[in-house]
Scaffold this motif. Structure first.
Motif, PDB file in Angstrom:
ATOM      1  N   ARG A 185     -97.760 -96.665 -43.295  1.00 55.86           N
ATOM      2  CA  ARG A 185     -98.305 -96.534 -41.949  1.00 55.86           C
ATOM      3  C   ARG A 185     -97.259 -96.921 -40.910  1.00 55.86           C
ATOM      4  O   ARG A 185     -96.367 -97.728 -41.189  1.00 55.86           O
ATOM      5  N   GLY A 186     -97.380 -96.325 -39.750  1.00 51.71           N
ATOM      6  CA  GLY A 186     -96.448 -96.564 -38.661  1.00 51.71           C
ATOM      7  C   GLY A 186     -96.138 -95.257 -37.969  1.00 51.71           C
ATOM      8  O   GLY A 186     -96.817 -94.249 -38.173  1.00 51.71           O
ATOM      9  N   LYS A 187     -95.085 -95.259 -37.169  1.00 49.45           N
ATOM     10  CA  LYS A 187     -94.728 -94.082 -36.387  1.00 49.45           C
ATOM     11  C   LYS A 187     -93.340 -93.606 -36.806  1.00 49.45           C
ATOM     12  O   LYS A 187     -92.410 -94.403 -36.942  1.00 49.45           O
ATOM     13  N   VAL A 188     -93.227 -92.289 -37.024  1.00 48.17           N
ATOM     14  CA  VAL A 188     -91.960 -91.674 -37.423  1.00 48.17           C
ATOM     15  C   VAL A 188     -91.678 -90.514 -36.473  1.00 48.17           C
ATOM     16  O   VAL A 188     -92.580 -89.749 -36.141  1.00 48.17           O
ATOM     17  N   PHE A 189     -90.431 -90.411 -36.063  1.00 47.96           N
ATOM     18  CA  PHE A 189     -89.981 -89.327 -35.194  1.00 47.96           C
ATOM     19  C   PHE A 189     -88.965 -88.492 -35.964  1.00 47.96           C
ATOM     20  O   PHE A 189     -88.177 -89.032 -36.742  1.00 47.96           O
ATOM     21  N   ILE A 190     -88.976 -87.178 -35.721  1.00 49.71           N
ATOM     22  CA  ILE A 190     -88.018 -86.286 -36.381  1.00 49.71           C
ATOM     23  C   ILE A 190     -87.534 -85.250 -35.375  1.00 49.71           C
ATOM     24  O   ILE A 190     -88.307 -84.752 -34.557  1.00 49.71           O
ATOM     25  N   LYS A 191     -86.215 -84.976 -35.419  1.00 54.18           N
ATOM     26  CA  LYS A 191     -85.644 -83.961 -34.538  1.00 54.18           C
ATOM     27  C   LYS A 191     -84.406 -83.356 -35.196  1.00 54.18           C
ATOM     28  O   LYS A 191     -83.945 -83.838 -36.235  1.00 54.18           O
ATOM     29  N   ASP A 192     -83.888 -82.317 -34.570  1.00 47.16           N
ATOM     30  CA  ASP A 192     -82.654 -81.647 -35.023  1.00 47.16           C
ATOM     31  C   ASP A 192     -82.736 -81.210 -36.481  1.00 47.16           C
ATOM     32  O   ASP A 192     -81.813 -81.421 -37.273  1.00 47.16           O
ATOM     33  N   VAL A 193     -83.842 -80.584 -36.853  1.00 49.52           N
ATOM     34  CA  VAL A 193     -84.050 -80.103 -38.216  1.00 49.52           C
ATOM     35  C   VAL A 193     -83.182 -78.883 -38.462  1.00 49.52           C
ATOM     36  O   VAL A 193     -83.157 -77.959 -37.647  1.00 49.52           O
ATOM     37  N   GLU A 194     -82.450 -78.890 -39.592  1.00 46.04           N
ATOM     38  CA  GLU A 194     -81.629 -77.727 -39.939  1.00 46.04           C
ATOM     39  C   GLU A 194     -81.582 -77.519 -41.444  1.00 46.04           C
ATOM     40  O   GLU A 194     -81.692 -78.457 -42.221  1.00 46.04           O
ATOM     41  N   LEU A 195     -81.444 -76.270 -41.814  1.00 46.34           N
ATOM     42  CA  LEU A 195     -81.285 -75.858 -43.209  1.00 46.34           C
ATOM     43  C   LEU A 195     -79.976 -75.084 -43.291  1.00 46.34           C
ATOM     44  O   LEU A 195     -79.800 -74.100 -42.582  1.00 46.34           O
ATOM     45  N   THR A 196     -79.040 -75.572 -44.097  1.00 43.44           N
ATOM     46  CA  THR A 196     -77.732 -74.929 -44.211  1.00 43.44           C
ATOM     47  C   THR A 196     -77.382 -74.721 -45.682  1.00 43.44           C
ATOM     48  O   THR A 196     -77.971 -75.361 -46.560  1.00 43.44           O
ATOM     49  N   ALA A 197     -76.430 -73.847 -45.930  1.00 44.12           N
ATOM     50  CA  ALA A 197     -75.957 -73.583 -47.292  1.00 44.12           C
ATOM     51  C   ALA A 197     -74.453 -73.732 -47.323  1.00 44.12           C
ATOM     52  O   ALA A 197     -73.764 -73.405 -46.352  1.00 44.12           O
TER      53      ALA A 197
END
Length: 119
Positions: free
Chosen positions: A103-115
């Motif tokens: 439990r708690g707060k999570v932030f996510i940004k700048d998501v990328e998928l690369t090969a």
């Protein structure tokens, strides 16, 4: 979305958030990397990235960033999880998740998928 273009997840229990599905990514015999920046506030437990690769006729397989987790209260950290594709392994779908174990707060940004080429 927050003011710094991040998604925020407030959790009272463990949850998995499906962020993106990438159909027919066109990758084979390479390393696929799922990267994002994560930050937490008062997170009891841990949070990490998870990538699922679906292969025609073979099912789904996953890669979890368990060696690259966040917990407690943390500033932005770049996290990643790789998936190593062998010759002939060509996923028809890749799913990108954020897993919060607690439990708690999570932030996510700048998501990328690369090969990148396999060494």
């Amino acid at each position: 979305m927050t003011e710094d273009n991040a998604w925020a997840a407030s959790c009272t229990t463990a949850q998995t958030f499906r962020l993106f599905e990438v159909p027919n990514p066109g990758v084979e015999q390479c390393r696929v990397f799922y990267r994002a920046k994560l930050k937490s506030e008062g997170l009891v437990g841990r949070a990490y990235l998870e990538m699922w690769c679906q292969f025609p006729g073979r099912g789904e397989f996953f890669s979890r960033g368990l060696g690259n987790t966040i917990s407690g209260s943390s500033d932005w950290a770049t996290c990643q999880t790789p998936f190593f594709l062998k010759a002939g392994e060509r996923p028809d779908l890749i799913r990108l998740n954020l897993v919060v174990e607690g439990r708690g707060k999570v932030f996510i940004k700048d998501v990328e998928l690369t090969a990148a080429p396999s060494n």
